[in-house]
Design a protein around this motif. Structure first.
Motif, mmCIF file in Angstrom:
data_model
loop_
_atom_site.group_PDB
_atom_site.id
_atom_site.type_symbol
_atom_site.label_atom_id
_atom_site.label_comp_id
_atom_site.label_asym_id
_atom_site.label_seq_id
_atom_site.Cartn_x
_atom_site.Cartn_y
_atom_site.Cartn_z
ATOM 1 N N GLY A 31 -22.822 -16.272 19.042
ATOM 2 C CA GLY A 31 -23.823 -15.884 19.009
ATOM 3 C C GLY A 31 -24.054 -15.645 16.873
ATOM 4 N N GLY A 32 -23.296 -16.096 16.743
ATOM 5 C CA GLY A 32 -23.281 -15.964 15.360
ATOM 6 C C GLY A 32 -21.706 -15.415 13.813
ATOM 7 N N ARG A 33 -21.945 -15.367 13.041
ATOM 8 C CA ARG A 33 -21.204 -14.912 12.522
ATOM 9 C C ARG A 33 -20.867 -13.234 12.333
ATOM 10 N NH1 ARG A 33 -23.049 -18.991 8.207
ATOM 11 N NH2 ARG A 33 -22.497 -20.314 8.557
ATOM 12 N N THR A 34 -19.320 -13.041 12.641
ATOM 13 C CA THR A 34 -19.207 -11.655 12.201
ATOM 14 C C THR A 34 -18.557 -10.963 11.467
ATOM 15 O OG1 THR A 34 -19.535 -11.628 14.707
ATOM 16 C CG2 THR A 34 -18.788 -9.482 13.558
ATOM 17 N N PHE A 35 -19.343 -10.088 9.971
ATOM 18 C CA PHE A 35 -18.656 -9.911 9.165
ATOM 19 C C PHE A 35 -17.698 -8.541 9.619
ATOM 20 C CE2 PHE A 35 -21.837 -12.075 7.452
ATOM 21 C CZ PHE A 35 -21.748 -13.595 6.918
ATOM 22 N N GLY A 36 -16.820 -8.352 8.572
ATOM 23 C CA GLY A 36 -15.818 -7.775 8.447
ATOM 24 C C GLY A 36 -15.233 -7.243 7.607
ATOM 25 N N PHE A 37 -14.378 -6.291 7.228
ATOM 26 C CA PHE A 37 -13.845 -6.053 5.943
ATOM 27 C C PHE A 37 -12.388 -5.675 6.238
ATOM 28 C CE2 PHE A 37 -18.684 -5.512 4.938
ATOM 29 C CZ PHE A 37 -18.571 -6.686 4.391
ATOM 30 N N SER A 38 -11.318 -6.128 4.876
ATOM 31 C CA SER A 38 -10.139 -5.724 5.087
ATOM 32 C C SER A 38 -9.759 -5.447 3.167
ATOM 33 C CB SER A 38 -9.745 -7.054 5.092
ATOM 34 O OG SER A 38 -7.916 -7.164 5.032
ATOM 35 N N ALA A 39 -9.310 -4.291 3.600
ATOM 36 C CA ALA A 39 -8.412 -3.263 1.936
ATOM 37 C C ALA A 39 -7.328 -3.069 2.175
ATOM 38 C CB ALA A 39 -10.216 -2.744 2.566
ATOM 39 N N ILE A 40 -6.763 -3.429 0.342
ATOM 40 C CA ILE A 40 -5.334 -3.128 0.567
ATOM 41 C C ILE A 40 -5.446 -1.909 -0.839
ATOM 42 C CG2 ILE A 40 -3.632 -4.014 -0.175
ATOM 43 C CD1 ILE A 40 -4.651 -6.935 0.093
ATOM 44 N N ILE A 41 -4.695 -1.222 0.071
ATOM 45 C CA ILE A 41 -4.886 0.430 -0.982
ATOM 46 C C ILE A 41 -3.524 0.602 -0.905
ATOM 47 C CG2 ILE A 41 -5.701 3.345 -0.325
ATOM 48 C CD1 ILE A 41 -7.892 1.277 0.096
ATOM 49 N N VAL A 42 -3.474 1.558 -2.069
ATOM 50 C CA VAL A 42 -1.856 1.753 -2.524
ATOM 51 C C VAL A 42 -2.389 3.579 -2.894
ATOM 52 C CG1 VAL A 42 0.123 1.852 -4.456
ATOM 53 C CG2 VAL A 42 -1.835 -0.222 -3.918
ATOM 54 N N VAL A 43 -1.426 4.564 -2.257
ATOM 55 C CA VAL A 43 -1.345 5.758 -3.010
ATOM 56 C C VAL A 43 0.198 5.800 -3.234
ATOM 57 C CG1 VAL A 43 -2.940 6.360 -0.917
ATOM 58 C CG2 VAL A 43 -0.279 6.487 -0.505
ATOM 59 N N GLY A 44 -0.313 7.061 -4.183
ATOM 60 C CA GLY A 44 1.367 7.570 -5.007
ATOM 61 C C GLY A 44 0.155 9.193 -5.306
ATOM 62 N N ASP A 45 1.677 10.040 -5.941
ATOM 63 C CA ASP A 45 1.659 11.272 -6.552
ATOM 64 C C ASP A 45 2.137 10.897 -8.132
ATOM 65 O OD1 ASP A 45 4.251 11.132 -6.454
ATOM 66 O OD2 ASP A 45 4.816 12.840 -5.967
ATOM 67 N N GLU A 46 2.285 9.896 -8.497
ATOM 68 C CA GLU A 46 2.238 9.266 -9.771
ATOM 69 C C GLU A 46 3.696 10.213 -10.545
ATOM 70 O OE1 GLU A 46 -1.263 10.231 -12.234
ATOM 71 O OE2 GLU A 46 -2.218 8.595 -10.982
ATOM 72 N N ASN A 47 4.624 10.371 -9.608
ATOM 73 C CA ASN A 47 5.889 11.466 -9.688
ATOM 74 C C ASN A 47 7.345 10.864 -8.594
ATOM 75 O OD1 ASN A 47 7.247 12.764 -11.123
ATOM 76 N ND2 ASN A 47 6.862 15.098 -10.107
ATOM 77 N N GLY A 48 6.277 9.713 -8.550
ATOM 78 C CA GLY A 48 8.307 8.388 -7.935
ATOM 79 C C GLY A 48 7.729 8.744 -6.674
ATOM 80 N N ILE A 49 6.544 8.898 -6.075
ATOM 81 C CA ILE A 49 6.246 8.367 -4.407
ATOM 82 C C ILE A 49 5.200 7.436 -4.195
ATOM 83 C CG2 ILE A 49 5.526 9.679 -2.411
ATOM 84 C CD1 ILE A 49 7.326 11.442 -3.059
ATOM 85 N N VAL A 50 5.310 6.584 -3.959
ATOM 86 C CA VAL A 50 3.857 5.778 -3.090
ATOM 87 C C VAL A 50 3.913 4.608 -2.188
ATOM 88 C CG1 VAL A 50 5.281 4.022 -4.212
ATOM 89 C CG2 VAL A 50 3.224 3.717 -4.934
ATOM 90 N N GLY A 51 3.012 4.296 -1.695
ATOM 91 C CA GLY A 51 2.813 3.547 -0.450
ATOM 92 C C GLY A 51 1.684 2.715 -0.188
ATOM 93 N N HIS A 52 1.741 1.488 0.912
ATOM 94 C CA HIS A 52 0.554 0.839 0.219
ATOM 95 C C HIS A 52 0.447 0.663 1.781
ATOM 96 C CE1 HIS A 52 4.298 -1.550 1.614
ATOM 97 N NE2 HIS A 52 3.556 -2.554 2.350
ATOM 98 N N GLY A 53 -0.835 0.348 1.931
ATOM 99 C CA GLY A 53 -1.126 -0.166 3.486
ATOM 100 C C GLY A 53 -2.631 -0.885 3.459
ATOM 101 N N LEU A 54 -2.841 -1.472 4.608
ATOM 102 C CA LEU A 54 -4.085 -1.902 5.234
ATOM 103 C C LEU A 54 -4.818 -1.891 5.866
ATOM 104 C CD1 LEU A 54 -4.941 -5.309 4.418
ATOM 105 C CD2 LEU A 54 -3.950 -5.695 6.791
ATOM 106 N N GLY A 55 -6.639 -2.244 5.838
ATOM 107 C CA GLY A 55 -8.142 -1.530 6.757
ATOM 108 C C GLY A 55 -8.096 -2.521 7.035
#
Length: 171
Positions: A31-55
């Motif tokens: 039926g044509g093109r279907t668009f979507g989005f991919s986002a890379i996110i980083v979360v942290g507390d700015e005190n030694g804790i960090v994580g990354h994720g993909l949505g």
């Protein structure tokens, strides 16, 4: 891969999120093109804790929310020494290579793009960083996380060697 990875639960801390990259992806159907989005996110507390994720989702905001939820499931505790990394460390993931070096107070975060987001989220204020090889944000984020997960503070080195903290510093 390092076996002494320190995982953290997201419910215990206040996290700030940063958008590293967002991609528009296309699926071609009958039926044509279907668009979507991919986002890379980083979360942290700015005190030694960090994580990354993909949505991934059809809408940008939904993709970002999914990325934040994924990042909160992948949190790590990183040792920080006086606002910088404890020692020089290289990290790699697929084609991406990163180099992190300690810097004197007042230097700032000398890093680009995806690396800068992670280093600021973890709370590092002074560091010299270099990205070598692939500039793909997914791989750079994972290579940076690899380097940070290999970091050891002086207490961890003393425990691993079975010596006192003074012996680590004085040789």
């Amino acid at each position: 891969m390092n076996t002494n990875i320190r995982r953290i639960k997201a419910s215990e801390i206040e996290l700030k999120d940063k958008l590293v990259a967002i991609n528009r992806v296309t699926k071609v159907t009958k039926g044509g093109r279907t668009f979507g989005f991919s986002a890379i996110i980083v979360v942290g507390d700015e005190n030694g804790i960090v994580g990354h994720g993909l949505g991934k989702a059809k809408e940008v905001t939904t993709a970002i929310e999914k990325g934040i939820d994924d990042a909160k499931k992948n949190l790590f505790k990183i040792p920080i020494h006086k606002g910088t990394v404890p020692h020089k460390q290289e990290g790699k993931f697929r084609g991406a290579r990163v180099l992190l070096r300690p810097a004197a107070h007042g230097t700032g975060v000398i890093a680009g793009g995806a690396m800068r987001a992670i280093l600021e989220s973890v709370g590092i204020t002074d560091v010299l960083a270099k990205s070598k090889g692939s500039s793909n944000p997914h791989n750079v984020v994972k290579a940076t996380m690899d380097a940070l997960n290999q970091m050891r503070d002086a207490n961890a080195v003393a425990r691993q060697r079975g010596v006192s903290l003074e012996k680590v510093y004085n040789g």
